[in-house]
Design a protein around this motif. Structure first.
Motif, PDB file in Angstrom:
ATOM      1  N   LEU A 232      32.313   2.693  -3.328  1.00  0.00           N
ATOM      2  CA  LEU A 232      30.999   2.951  -3.920  1.00  0.00           C
ATOM      3  C   LEU A 232      30.299   1.649  -4.304  1.00  0.00           C
ATOM      4  O   LEU A 232      29.078   1.541  -4.194  1.00  0.00           O
ATOM      5  CB  LEU A 232      31.123   3.879  -5.122  1.00  0.00           C
ATOM      6  N   GLY A 233      31.067   0.663  -4.752  1.00  0.00           N
ATOM      7  CA  GLY A 233      30.488  -0.647  -5.074  1.00  0.00           C
ATOM      8  C   GLY A 233      29.903  -1.320  -3.842  1.00  0.00           C
ATOM      9  O   GLY A 233      28.806  -1.886  -3.887  1.00  0.00           O
TER      10      GLY A 233
ATOM     11  N   SER B 276      23.038  -0.733  -0.400  1.00  0.00           N
ATOM     12  CA  SER B 276      22.005   0.312  -0.462  1.00  0.00           C
ATOM     13  C   SER B 276      20.576  -0.184  -0.232  1.00  0.00           C
ATOM     14  O   SER B 276      19.783   0.541   0.380  1.00  0.00           O
ATOM     15  CB  SER B 276      22.105   1.094  -1.771  1.00  0.00           C
ATOM     16  N   PRO B 277      20.176  -1.377  -0.643  1.00  0.00           N
ATOM     17  CA  PRO B 277      18.808  -1.811  -0.345  1.00  0.00           C
ATOM     18  C   PRO B 277      18.517  -1.899   1.159  1.00  0.00           C
ATOM     19  O   PRO B 277      17.372  -1.763   1.580  1.00  0.00           O
ATOM     20  CB  PRO B 277      18.710  -3.192  -1.004  1.00  0.00           C
ATOM     21  N   LEU B 278      19.548  -2.091   1.967  1.00  0.00           N
ATOM     22  CA  LEU B 278      19.354  -2.194   3.415  1.00  0.00           C
ATOM     23  C   LEU B 278      18.772  -0.904   3.987  1.00  0.00           C
ATOM     24  O   LEU B 278      18.018  -0.943   4.965  1.00  0.00           O
ATOM     25  CB  LEU B 278      20.678  -2.528   4.108  1.00  0.00           C
TER      26      LEU B 278
ATOM     27  N   PRO C  51      19.593  -7.478  -0.193  1.00  0.00           N
ATOM     28  CA  PRO C  51      20.006  -7.780  -1.572  1.00  0.00           C
ATOM     29  C   PRO C  51      20.274  -9.269  -1.771  1.00  0.00           C
ATOM     30  O   PRO C  51      21.359  -9.693  -2.160  1.00  0.00           O
ATOM     31  CB  PRO C  51      21.269  -6.936  -1.746  1.00  0.00           C
ATOM     32  N   ALA C  52      19.253 -10.061  -1.508  1.00  0.00           N
ATOM     33  CA  ALA C  52      19.382 -11.514  -1.431  1.00  0.00           C
ATOM     34  C   ALA C  52      19.874 -12.157  -2.718  1.00  0.00           C
ATOM     35  O   ALA C  52      20.774 -12.992  -2.687  1.00  0.00           O
ATOM     36  CB  ALA C  52      18.049 -12.134  -1.023  1.00  0.00           C
ATOM     37  N   THR C  53      19.273 -11.807  -3.849  1.00  0.00           N
ATOM     38  CA  THR C  53      19.647 -12.528  -5.066  1.00  0.00           C
ATOM     39  C   THR C  53      21.097 -12.279  -5.446  1.00  0.00           C
ATOM     40  O   THR C  53      21.755 -13.175  -5.955  1.00  0.00           O
ATOM     41  CB  THR C  53      18.741 -12.164  -6.259  1.00  0.00           C
ATOM     42  N   LEU C  54      21.593 -11.101  -5.189  1.00  0.00           N
ATOM     43  CA  LEU C  54      22.983 -10.796  -5.509  1.00  0.00           C
ATOM     44  C   LEU C  54      23.937 -11.559  -4.592  1.00  0.00           C
ATOM     45  O   LEU C  54      24.936 -12.108  -5.035  1.00  0.00           O
ATOM     46  CB  LEU C  54      23.230  -9.282  -5.400  1.00  0.00           C
ATOM     47  N   LEU C  55      23.600 -11.616  -3.316  1.00  0.00           N
ATOM     48  CA  LEU C  55      24.492 -12.224  -2.335  1.00  0.00           C
ATOM     49  C   LEU C  55      24.415 -13.744  -2.287  1.00  0.00           C
ATOM     50  O   LEU C  55      25.373 -14.401  -1.910  1.00  0.00           O
ATOM     51  CB  LEU C  55      24.205 -11.637  -0.951  1.00  0.00           C
ATOM     52  N   LEU C  56      23.263 -14.319  -2.647  1.00  0.00           N
ATOM     53  CA  LEU C  56      23.081 -15.765  -2.526  1.00  0.00           C
ATOM     54  C   LEU C  56      23.174 -16.528  -3.848  1.00  0.00           C
ATOM     55  O   LEU C  56      23.117 -17.755  -3.864  1.00  0.00           O
ATOM     56  CB  LEU C  56      21.722 -16.058  -1.877  1.00  0.00           C
TER      57      LEU C  56
ATOM     58  N   TRP D  46      19.469  -4.143  -6.200  1.00  0.00           N
ATOM     59  CA  TRP D  46      18.059  -3.808  -5.982  1.00  0.00           C
ATOM     60  C   TRP D  46      17.107  -4.739  -6.720  1.00  0.00           C
ATOM     61  O   TRP D  46      15.973  -4.930  -6.290  1.00  0.00           O
ATOM     62  CB  TRP D  46      17.783  -2.363  -6.406  1.00  0.00           C
ATOM     63  N   SER D  47      17.523  -5.315  -7.826  1.00  0.00           N
ATOM     64  CA  SER D  47      16.599  -6.077  -8.672  1.00  0.00           C
ATOM     65  C   SER D  47      15.986  -7.287  -7.981  1.00  0.00           C
ATOM     66  O   SER D  47      14.853  -7.636  -8.242  1.00  0.00           O
ATOM     67  CB  SER D  47      17.286  -6.517  -9.960  1.00  0.00           C
ATOM     68  N   GLY D  48      16.722  -7.915  -7.137  1.00  0.00           N
ATOM     69  CA  GLY D  48      16.181  -9.095  -6.474  1.00  0.00           C
ATOM     70  C   GLY D  48      16.078  -8.919  -4.983  1.00  0.00           C
ATOM     71  O   GLY D  48      16.016  -9.895  -4.253  1.00  0.00           O
ATOM     72  N   SER D  49      16.087  -7.667  -4.534  1.00  0.00           N
ATOM     73  CA  SER D  49      16.030  -7.462  -3.089  1.00  0.00           C
ATOM     74  C   SER D  49      14.648  -7.832  -2.558  1.00  0.00           C
ATOM     75  O   SER D  49      13.648  -7.727  -3.255  1.00  0.00           O
ATOM     76  CB  SER D  49      16.381  -6.018  -2.734  1.00  0.00           C
ATOM     77  N   ALA D  50      14.632  -8.292  -1.336  1.00  0.00           N
ATOM     78  CA  ALA D  50      13.377  -8.685  -0.677  1.00  0.00           C
ATOM     79  C   ALA D  50      13.286  -7.946   0.650  1.00  0.00           C
ATOM     80  O   ALA D  50      14.303  -7.602   1.245  1.00  0.00           O
ATOM     81  CB  ALA D  50      13.371 -10.192  -0.432  1.00  0.00           C
TER      82      ALA D  50
END
Length: 187
Positions: A6-7, A13-15, A21-26, A164-168
Motif C-alpha cells: 500500500l505504501g 498514485s500521482p502517476l 511524485p518528484a519532491t518525495l523521490l528527489l 501528492w503534495s509536491g507532485s508535478a
C-alpha cells in the motif's frame, strides 16, 4: 507485506493522474540511514524470524529509529501524519512486550496461523491499548491478506500526502525539493 504494498501504491498514485511524485523521490532526506536501517531490521526480524530473544526489543528500536527520521524530516508534508501512525504502533508495541496486539476476529478473517515464531502482531491476552492494535482485516482470499491498525492507516495516508503534495505534471520541471518555503528557486 500489505502495508509495504500500500505504501508503494501511495507513492505511485500521482502517476495515475499524470503527475510525478518528484519532491518525495528527489528530496535530499536528513539521515536516511535511519529509515532504511529500521526497514531492513524489521524485514530481518519479522520475515526471517532472526534474532529470536532480542526480536521484541529490536522491534521497538526500529520504531525509535523511524520516529527519529520522521522528526528530522518533519517539514515534509505528510511526515507528521506518518509519524503519528508510527508513534501509535510503536507505543502500542512497546506497551505490549514488543508485539502489536491483534483482534482475534481480524486474525481469523485474514487467515493468519498463529505460530510459535516471533510475530510483530499477535492476539495478546489483556492487551494495553488494544484499539490501536491490528483490529482491521484485509481478509482471505484477497491477495496479501493480513491485519492492520489505525497507525498503519495513518502511515499510508501520510505517505500519500507526501507523494501528492509536491507532485508535478509529467513533462513539467519539478519544484526544487530542497528549498524552504518563501525561498526563490535557483536560476
Amino acid at each position: 507485506m500489505l502495508i509495504l504494498a500500500l505504501g508503494v501504491l501511495a507513492v505511485a498514485s500521482p502517476l495515475v493522474a499524470g503527475r510525478w511524485p518528484a519532491t518525495l523521490l528527489l528530496r535530499r532526506w536528513r539521515w536516511p540511514v535511519l529509515i532504511w536501517g529500521a526497514l531492513a531490521a524489521q524485514i530481518v526480524i519479522i520475515e526471517f524470524d532472526a534474532l529470536h530473544g532480542a526480536a521484541p526489543v529490536l522491534h521497538i528500536l526500529t520504531y525509535v529509529a523511524a520516529l527519529a527520521f520522521l522528526w528530522l524530516n518533519r517539514a515534509v508534508p505528510g511526515a507528521l501524519v506518518v509519524g503519528a501512525g508510527a508513534l501509535s504502533n510503536g507505543l502500542t508495541i512497546a506497551l505490549n512486550g514488543g508485539v502489536l496486539p491483534a483482534r482475534a476476529g481480524a486474525v481469523e478473517a485474514a487467515g493468519i496461523d498463529p505460530g510459535s515464531d516471533f510475530a510483530n502482531s499477535a492476539v495478546v491476552d489483556d492487551a494495553v491499548l488494544p484499539w490501536l492494535g491490528d483490529v482491521f482485516a484485509w481478509p482471505e482470499p484477497l491477495p496479501l491478506a493480513n491485519t492492520f491498525s489505525v497507525g498503519d492507516v495513518l502511515i499510508i495516508v501520510g505517505v500519500a500526502i507526501a507523494a501528492w503534495s509536491g507532485s508535478a505534471r509529467l513533462g513539467r520541471s519539478a519544484p526544487d525539493v530542497n528549498q524552504g518555503p518563501g525561498v526563490a528557486p535557483n536560476p
